[in-house]
Design a protein around this motif. Structure first.
Motif, short mmCIF file in Angstrom:
data_model
loop_
_atom_site.label_atom_id
_atom_site.label_comp_id
_atom_site.label_asym_id
_atom_site.label_seq_id
_atom_site.Cartn_x
_atom_site.Cartn_y
_atom_site.Cartn_z
N ASP A 1 -18.58 44.67 34.57
CA ASP A 1 -17.74 43.57 34.10
C ASP A 1 -17.08 43.98 32.80
OD1 ASP A 1 -18.49 42.01 36.24
OD2 ASP A 1 -19.95 40.83 35.12
N VAL A 2 -15.75 43.89 32.76
CA VAL A 2 -14.97 44.31 31.61
C VAL A 2 -14.30 43.08 31.01
CG1 VAL A 2 -13.15 45.85 30.81
CG2 VAL A 2 -14.52 46.49 32.79
N GLY A 3 -14.40 42.92 29.70
CA GLY A 3 -13.76 41.80 29.03
C GLY A 3 -14.49 40.50 29.29
N GLY A 4 -13.83 39.42 29.03
CA GLY A 4 -14.44 38.10 29.21
C GLY A 4 -15.39 37.78 28.07
N PHE A 5 -15.98 36.62 28.16
CA PHE A 5 -16.94 36.17 27.15
C PHE A 5 -18.11 35.55 27.88
CE2 PHE A 5 -18.56 32.94 24.18
CZ PHE A 5 -18.92 33.78 23.14
N LEU A 6 -19.29 36.11 27.68
CA LEU A 6 -20.50 35.65 28.35
C LEU A 6 -20.32 35.60 29.87
CD1 LEU A 6 -21.56 32.78 25.91
CD2 LEU A 6 -22.44 35.12 25.99
N GLY A 7 -19.60 36.59 30.38
CA GLY A 7 -19.39 36.69 31.82
C GLY A 7 -18.25 35.86 32.36
N ILE A 8 -17.66 35.01 31.53
CA ILE A 8 -16.56 34.16 31.98
C ILE A 8 -15.24 34.90 31.75
CG2 ILE A 8 -15.36 31.97 31.64
CD1 ILE A 8 -18.10 30.87 30.69
N GLY A 9 -14.44 34.99 32.79
CA GLY A 9 -13.14 35.65 32.67
C GLY A 9 -13.22 37.17 32.70
N ALA A 10 -14.35 37.72 33.08
CA ALA A 10 -14.50 39.17 33.13
C ALA A 10 -13.77 39.74 34.34
CB ALA A 10 -15.97 39.56 33.18
N HIS A 11 -13.27 40.95 34.20
CA HIS A 11 -12.65 41.71 35.29
C HIS A 11 -13.72 42.66 35.81
CE1 HIS A 11 -9.41 43.67 37.50
NE2 HIS A 11 -9.93 44.82 37.14
N SER A 12 -14.16 42.46 37.05
CA SER A 12 -15.24 43.28 37.63
C SER A 12 -14.65 44.43 38.42
CB SER A 12 -16.11 42.43 38.55
OG SER A 12 -16.70 41.38 37.83
N VAL A 13 -15.19 45.63 38.22
CA VAL A 13 -14.76 46.81 38.96
C VAL A 13 -15.97 47.50 39.57
CG1 VAL A 13 -12.67 47.17 37.60
CG2 VAL A 13 -14.78 48.28 36.91
N LEU A 14 -15.77 48.10 40.74
CA LEU A 14 -16.82 48.82 41.44
C LEU A 14 -16.64 50.31 41.17
CD1 LEU A 14 -19.20 48.62 43.49
CD2 LEU A 14 -17.49 49.01 45.28
N LEU A 15 -17.69 50.95 40.65
CA LEU A 15 -17.62 52.37 40.32
C LEU A 15 -18.74 53.14 41.01
CD1 LEU A 15 -17.07 52.08 36.46
CD2 LEU A 15 -15.34 52.51 38.22
N PRO A 16 -18.44 54.34 41.51
CA PRO A 16 -19.50 55.19 42.06
C PRO A 16 -20.49 55.54 40.94
CG PRO A 16 -17.34 56.05 42.64
CD PRO A 16 -17.12 54.97 41.64
N PHE A 17 -21.76 55.56 41.29
CA PHE A 17 -22.78 55.83 40.28
C PHE A 17 -22.57 57.17 39.59
CE2 PHE A 17 -26.92 57.22 38.75
CZ PHE A 17 -27.25 56.14 37.96
N GLU A 18 -22.00 58.15 40.30
CA GLU A 18 -21.80 59.48 39.72
C GLU A 18 -20.88 59.44 38.50
OE1 GLU A 18 -20.49 59.31 43.27
OE2 GLU A 18 -22.63 59.14 43.64
N GLN A 19 -20.06 58.40 38.36
CA GLN A 19 -19.16 58.31 37.22
C GLN A 19 -19.88 57.85 35.94
OE1 GLN A 19 -15.65 56.02 38.02
NE2 GLN A 19 -15.00 57.36 39.67
N LEU A 20 -21.08 57.32 36.10
CA LEU A 20 -21.83 56.82 34.95
C LEU A 20 -22.70 57.92 34.35
CD1 LEU A 20 -21.06 54.26 36.61
CD2 LEU A 20 -23.14 53.24 35.75
N ASN A 21 -22.70 58.01 33.06
CA ASN A 21 -23.60 58.91 32.34
C ASN A 21 -24.69 58.02 31.78
OD1 ASN A 21 -24.92 60.35 30.30
ND2 ASN A 21 -23.09 61.39 29.63
N VAL A 22 -25.86 58.05 32.42
CA VAL A 22 -26.96 57.17 32.02
C VAL A 22 -27.96 57.99 31.20
CG1 VAL A 22 -28.78 55.62 32.81
CG2 VAL A 22 -26.65 55.82 34.12
N GLN A 23 -28.32 57.45 30.04
CA GLN A 23 -29.25 58.12 29.15
C GLN A 23 -30.35 57.14 28.74
OE1 GLN A 23 -27.06 59.85 25.87
NE2 GLN A 23 -25.33 60.29 27.21
N ARG A 24 -31.58 57.68 28.64
CA ARG A 24 -32.72 56.87 28.22
C ARG A 24 -33.24 57.40 26.90
NH1 ARG A 24 -36.91 54.75 32.32
NH2 ARG A 24 -35.10 55.33 33.43
N GLU A 25 -33.60 56.50 26.02
CA GLU A 25 -34.16 56.86 24.73
C GLU A 25 -35.36 57.78 24.93
OE1 GLU A 25 -35.56 54.42 20.77
OE2 GLU A 25 -35.83 53.50 22.73
N THR A 26 -35.38 58.90 24.22
CA THR A 26 -36.49 59.85 24.34
C THR A 26 -37.79 59.16 23.97
OG1 THR A 26 -34.99 61.65 23.75
CG2 THR A 26 -37.36 62.10 23.58
N GLY A 27 -38.74 59.13 24.89
CA GLY A 27 -40.03 58.49 24.65
C GLY A 27 -39.97 56.98 24.64
N GLY A 28 -38.84 56.40 25.06
CA GLY A 28 -38.68 54.95 25.03
C GLY A 28 -38.14 54.41 26.34
#
Length: 119
Positions: A70-97
């Motif tokens: 969800d892009v834009g909007g306020f508290l989910g209202i008026g957001a523009h939702s887009v579907l993205l392949p997971f491969e486009q996301l760079n997901v990182q987790r806090e080391t040890g967290g």
């Protein structure tokens, strides 16, 4: 930020795919549960907040295949939702967290120009 020159297979040409934030480690779909990513903040190429993950799609093997951002909007209202392949996301987790960061090699404006995804 610690810069790395390698990119994720099929993952574009740098930007979000070319770095891992200090104190974080890159994680793949096989290391995540949907609860790790639900409502996660999504950051753009200049580390700006560009949206949040509102839902995830799973494949027949129960692995994450797509994310609805969800892009834009306020508290989910008026957001523009887009579907993205997971491969486009760079997901990182806090080391040890448990804190998870999601980065995309794009801008809020480019995401808003993509077709709207209706849930």
């Amino acid at each position: 930020m610690t810069q790395h020159s390698n990119t994720r297979p099929g993952g574009g040409t740098g930007g979000a795919f070319g770095f891992v934030r200090d104190g974080y480690d890159r994680v793949g779909a096989h290391d995540l549960n949907t609860s790790d990513l639900e409502s996660a903040t999504v950051y753009g190429r200049n580390d700006e907040n560009i949206g949040s993950i509102s839902s995830l799609q799973l494949g027949s093997d129960d692995k994450i295949t797509h994310a609805v951002v969800d892009v834009g909007g306020f508290l989910g209202i008026g957001a523009h939702s887009v579907l993205l392949p997971f491969e486009q996301l760079n997901v990182q987790r806090e080391t040890g967290g448990s804190t998870v960061r999601v980065n995309l090699d794009t801008t809020k404006e480019k995401l808003k120009s993509l077709p709207h995804h209706a849930a």
